[in-house]
Design a protein around this motif. Structure first.
Motif, PDB file in Angstrom:
ATOM      1  N   ALA A  48       1.068   2.307 -12.519  1.00 48.80           N
ATOM      2  CA  ALA A  48       0.503   0.953 -12.531  1.00 48.80           C
ATOM      3  C   ALA A  48       0.953   0.166 -11.304  1.00 48.80           C
ATOM      4  CB  ALA A  48       0.900   0.229 -13.819  1.00 48.80           C
ATOM      5  N   VAL A  49       2.231   0.276 -10.961  1.00 47.58           N
ATOM      6  CA  VAL A  49       2.762  -0.441  -9.790  1.00 47.58           C
ATOM      7  C   VAL A  49       2.144   0.105  -8.504  1.00 47.58           C
ATOM      8  CG1 VAL A  49       4.843  -0.900  -8.432  1.00 47.58           C
ATOM      9  CG2 VAL A  49       4.885  -1.179 -10.909  1.00 47.58           C
ATOM     10  N   LEU A  50       2.031   1.418  -8.393  1.00 44.91           N
ATOM     11  CA  LEU A  50       1.416   2.010  -7.195  1.00 44.91           C
ATOM     12  C   LEU A  50      -0.030   1.534  -7.039  1.00 44.91           C
ATOM     13  CD1 LEU A  50       2.875   5.611  -7.427  1.00 44.91           C
ATOM     14  CD2 LEU A  50       3.308   3.967  -5.576  1.00 44.91           C
ATOM     15  N   ASN A  51      -0.767   1.468  -8.149  1.00 44.06           N
ATOM     16  CA  ASN A  51      -2.146   0.967  -8.092  1.00 44.06           C
ATOM     17  C   ASN A  51      -2.178  -0.480  -7.620  1.00 44.06           C
ATOM     18  OD1 ASN A  51      -3.307   3.373  -8.938  1.00 44.06           O
ATOM     19  ND2 ASN A  51      -3.271   2.801 -11.096  1.00 44.06           N
ATOM     20  N   ARG A  52      -1.263  -1.290  -8.146  1.00 45.00           N
ATOM     21  CA  ARG A  52      -1.185  -2.701  -7.759  1.00 45.00           C
ATOM     22  C   ARG A  52      -0.823  -2.834  -6.273  1.00 45.00           C
ATOM     23  NH1 ARG A  52       1.384  -4.229 -12.099  1.00 45.00           N
ATOM     24  NH2 ARG A  52       3.489  -4.187 -11.241  1.00 45.00           N
ATOM     25  N   GLU A  54      -1.394  -0.686  -3.969  1.00 49.57           N
ATOM     26  CA  GLU A  54      -2.538  -0.238  -3.174  1.00 49.57           C
ATOM     27  C   GLU A  54      -3.608  -1.335  -3.134  1.00 49.57           C
ATOM     28  OE1 GLU A  54      -4.658   3.955  -2.166  1.00 49.57           O
ATOM     29  OE2 GLU A  54      -3.981   3.684  -4.235  1.00 49.57           O
ATOM     30  N   GLU A  55      -3.837  -2.021  -4.253  1.00 49.31           N
ATOM     31  CA  GLU A  55      -4.791  -3.137  -4.280  1.00 49.31           C
ATOM     32  C   GLU A  55      -4.354  -4.254  -3.337  1.00 49.31           C
ATOM     33  OE1 GLU A  55      -5.203  -4.497  -8.298  1.00 49.31           O
ATOM     34  OE2 GLU A  55      -6.134  -2.638  -8.964  1.00 49.31           O
ATOM     35  N   LEU A  80       3.449   3.917   3.125  1.00 50.71           N
ATOM     36  CA  LEU A  80       3.577   2.501   3.415  1.00 50.71           C
ATOM     37  C   LEU A  80       2.552   2.110   4.483  1.00 50.71           C
ATOM     38  CD1 LEU A  80       5.744   0.459   2.421  1.00 50.71           C
ATOM     39  CD2 LEU A  80       7.006   0.946   4.504  1.00 50.71           C
ATOM     40  N   THR A  81       1.926   0.954   4.331  1.00 49.71           N
ATOM     41  CA  THR A  81       1.043   0.431   5.371  1.00 49.71           C
ATOM     42  C   THR A  81       1.849  -0.552   6.225  1.00 49.71           C
ATOM     43  OG1 THR A  81       0.335  -1.438   4.020  1.00 49.71           O
ATOM     44  CG2 THR A  81      -0.989   0.601   3.858  1.00 49.71           C
TER      45      THR A  81
END
Length: 110
Positions: A48-52, A54-55, A80-81
């Protein structure tokens, strides 16, 4: 970019993605967090955190190659971006500034 503030666990996940470099996939992130924090970390929460993240544009992901060991399933790897790096640098700077404001005498009285 959606919300720029990082929650504590988001920051920990982001730091872990940065630390794991090319091996940052959900299970490795979960294991690393458990190892370093002493917390029981649930895989679903990490997802869930990774999806957030990424959003928010703080991480990006791509699917790795399918392997026999995983029954043909592919791992999703995270990186990481530049925005993610900036968010971590900003969070560290803010924390450092706040820590620097605590007078040494304050610690002696506790």
């Amino acid at each position: 970019m959606k919300g720029t503030n990082l929650g504590e666990f988001e920051e920990l996940v982001l730091l872990t993605v940065a630390a794991l470099i090319n091996e940052a996939y959900s299970v490795a992130i979960c294991d690393e967090l458990s190892s370093h924090t002493g917390r029981s970390v649930k895989l679903g929460v990490v997802h869930a955190v990774l999806n957030r993240l990424e959003e928010k544009g703080l991480v990006k992901s791509e699917l790795g190659e399918a392997t026999k060991a995983r029954g043909g399933k592919r791992k999703r790897f995270y990186q990481l971006t530049m925005q993610g790096k900036a968010a971590l640098v900003s969070a560290k700077s803010m924390r450092d500034q706040l820590w620097a404001r605590i007078p040494s005498l304050a610690w002696e009285n506790l």
